[in-house]
Motif scaffolding. Structure first.
Motif, mmCIF file in Angstrom:
data_model
loop_
_atom_site.group_PDB
_atom_site.id
_atom_site.type_symbol
_atom_site.label_atom_id
_atom_site.label_comp_id
_atom_site.label_asym_id
_atom_site.label_seq_id
_atom_site.Cartn_x
_atom_site.Cartn_y
_atom_site.Cartn_z
ATOM 1 N N LYS A 104 0.829 -1.203 0.000
ATOM 2 C CA LYS A 104 0.000 0.000 0.000
ATOM 3 C C LYS A 104 0.867 1.258 0.000
ATOM 4 N N MET A 105 1.964 1.215 0.758
ATOM 5 C CA MET A 105 2.884 2.347 0.789
ATOM 6 C C MET A 105 3.508 2.576 -0.589
ATOM 7 N N TRP A 106 3.894 1.465 -1.252
ATOM 8 C CA TRP A 106 4.488 1.581 -2.581
ATOM 9 C C TRP A 106 3.476 2.143 -3.581
ATOM 10 N N VAL A 107 2.222 1.703 -3.478
ATOM 11 C CA VAL A 107 1.191 2.197 -4.400
ATOM 12 C C VAL A 107 1.034 3.704 -4.259
ATOM 13 N N ARG A 108 0.973 4.202 -3.027
ATOM 14 C CA ARG A 108 0.847 5.646 -2.817
ATOM 15 C C ARG A 108 2.026 6.389 -3.421
ATOM 16 N N GLU A 109 3.221 5.840 -3.236
ATOM 17 C CA GLU A 109 4.422 6.487 -3.779
ATOM 18 C C GLU A 109 4.414 6.477 -5.301
#
Length: 212
Positions: A104-109
């Motif tokens: 999820k963190m990677w998707v936001r980035e």
């Protein structure tokens, strides 16, 4: 759909794998490219690179696959590898909730950095360990939909779903590429004026005569 040798490519796509350490990114790539698997965990240092040629219907494609390190100390290097990518595989371990949160963190980035320029596919790996699963398929699929991403599940150990994941991603990259081409603004029409050389010379002589 089949892996092919020595062809003239219609497409060349950059694909990057992102995710927490030990979720099986390298195992997925090695199983897909070389059909090899080892249960011994080998940490990727920064990134490794593999190439695979495949055919999707009438389209011939070369995939340039970047497998990145999952350790937190290499996180800052992520943009170096995913910038300019056509597709991203975001891998998590279905038995590890923390690895799903990392996705999820990677998707936001990625959305903040790349917008919608790259196709995102979220992949739940290690489904051979179903009895230890902590992230349900329904939960992961629902999250992928909210992020306009695709979802797939795999097992590098049992060689389940890996070709499907890469081929589906490739199909979506081809569609995305064609859609961008259709939506690209048309090249402005340019008019070219042809001048008769005899008329040009006559005009020059007339101007000279007037000057005299």
């Amino acid at each position: 759909m089949s892996i092919i040798e020595d062809v003239k490519h219609d497409y060349k796509f950059k694909v990057v794998l992102l995710g927490e350490g030990a979720v099986g990114k390298s195992s997925l790539v090695m199983r897909y490219v070389k059909n090899k698997f080892t249960s011994r965990h080998l940490s990727t240092i920064q990134a490794s690179f593999q190439t695979q040629k495949i055919q999707i219907d009438d389209d011939e494609v070369e995939l340039n696959i970047w497998d990145t390190a999952g350790q937190e100390k290499y996180h800052a290097l992520g943009p170096i590898y995913y910038r300019g990518s056509n597709g991203v595989l975001l891998i998590f371990d279905v038995t590890d909730q923390r690895s799903f949160e990392k996705v999820k963190m990677w998707v936001r980035e990625l959305r903040a950095t790349l917008g919608n320029s790259a196709v995102l596919m979220i992949v739940g790996n290690k489904i051979d360990m179903e009895n230890e699963r902590t992230v349900s398929r329904e939960t992961a699929e629902e999250y992928a939909k909210t992020e306009n991403a695709f979802y797939s599940e795999t097992s590098a150990k049992e060689n389940i779903g890996i070709s499907t994941a890469f081929e589906t991603l490739t199909e979506k990259m081809i569609e995305h590429n064609k859609e961008n081409a259709r939506n690209a603004p048309p090249i402005a029409n340019r008019s070219i004026q042809l001048i008769d050389e005899n008329e040009r010379n006559s005009s020059i002589r007339t101007k000279k005569a007037k000057c005299c």
